[in-house]
Design a protein around this motif. Sequence first.
Motif, mmCIF file in Angstrom:
data_model
loop_
_atom_site.group_PDB
_atom_site.id
_atom_site.type_symbol
_atom_site.label_atom_id
_atom_site.label_comp_id
_atom_site.label_asym_id
_atom_site.label_seq_id
_atom_site.Cartn_x
_atom_site.Cartn_y
_atom_site.Cartn_z
ATOM 1 N N ARG A 6 -63.792 -12.655 29.284
ATOM 2 C CA ARG A 6 -63.810 -11.490 28.404
ATOM 3 C C ARG A 6 -64.043 -11.910 26.953
ATOM 4 O O ARG A 6 -64.733 -11.232 26.203
ATOM 5 N N ARG B 81 -66.948 -5.450 30.450
ATOM 6 C CA ARG B 81 -65.673 -5.725 29.789
ATOM 7 C C ARG B 81 -64.569 -4.829 30.375
ATOM 8 O O ARG B 81 -63.457 -5.272 30.638
ATOM 9 N N THR C 37 -61.289 -6.122 32.233
ATOM 10 C CA THR C 37 -59.959 -5.736 31.757
ATOM 11 C C THR C 37 -59.123 -5.229 32.930
ATOM 12 O O THR C 37 -57.957 -5.577 33.082
ATOM 13 N N GLU D 69 -57.051 -1.675 26.484
ATOM 14 C CA GLU D 69 -56.181 -2.614 25.782
ATOM 15 C C GLU D 69 -56.706 -2.715 24.356
ATOM 16 O O GLU D 69 -57.826 -3.155 24.130
#
Length: 196
Positions: free
Chosen positions: A14, A69, A73, A172
């Motif tokens: 990431r 992404r 996550t 997040e």
Amino acid sequence: MDHHSKAKQLLQQRDEIDDKIKELMLVLETNNSTMDSPLIDSEGYPLNTIDVYAVRHARHDLICLRNDRTELTEKIVAEMEGEKKESTESVASEEKPVHRTSNTPFVKISSVVEASPADVGGFRKEDLIIQYGTLHHGNFNDMQQVSQITKEYEGKIIRVTVIRDNRPVRLEIRPAKWSGPGLLGCNIVPMAGANV
């Protein structure tokens, strides 16, 4: 591979995606473009002040990377939750899970600045927030609480759940000092009818 190593590996992937996102954002910045600024003039000709091909390419890659992404996550969260389940050590330092009493949004995102921590974390304009760290509709009283949590979590991850297109999306967000004002780079406003 245990959950910890897997999560670490995914986090590394990431970070690499984040670096690529930064590079592509720079391509857009260099061409004075955003994700949706016009590439043609009022008569339909490509603007000669920007590298239209590079901008189109960067936008396409950014959309793909942001999707990757989000998937990463979700995997990281799953691995970390797996690790928590297996961990029998003291959980004192662990964040306690928050039990929301409802899925009612209490604040919403009215705008997001490109390349800000909010943008990188995945916030989108019109996202309705149902959980912001420990805050949810059941314990939300005023906007001061949102600022408080944002400050407390500078440089750390806040787990946020938003409603987008009528579906809950987990994000997040990592508040941090950046080139713009504030730690997030977005406007959070109370929902109509929230007691503020």
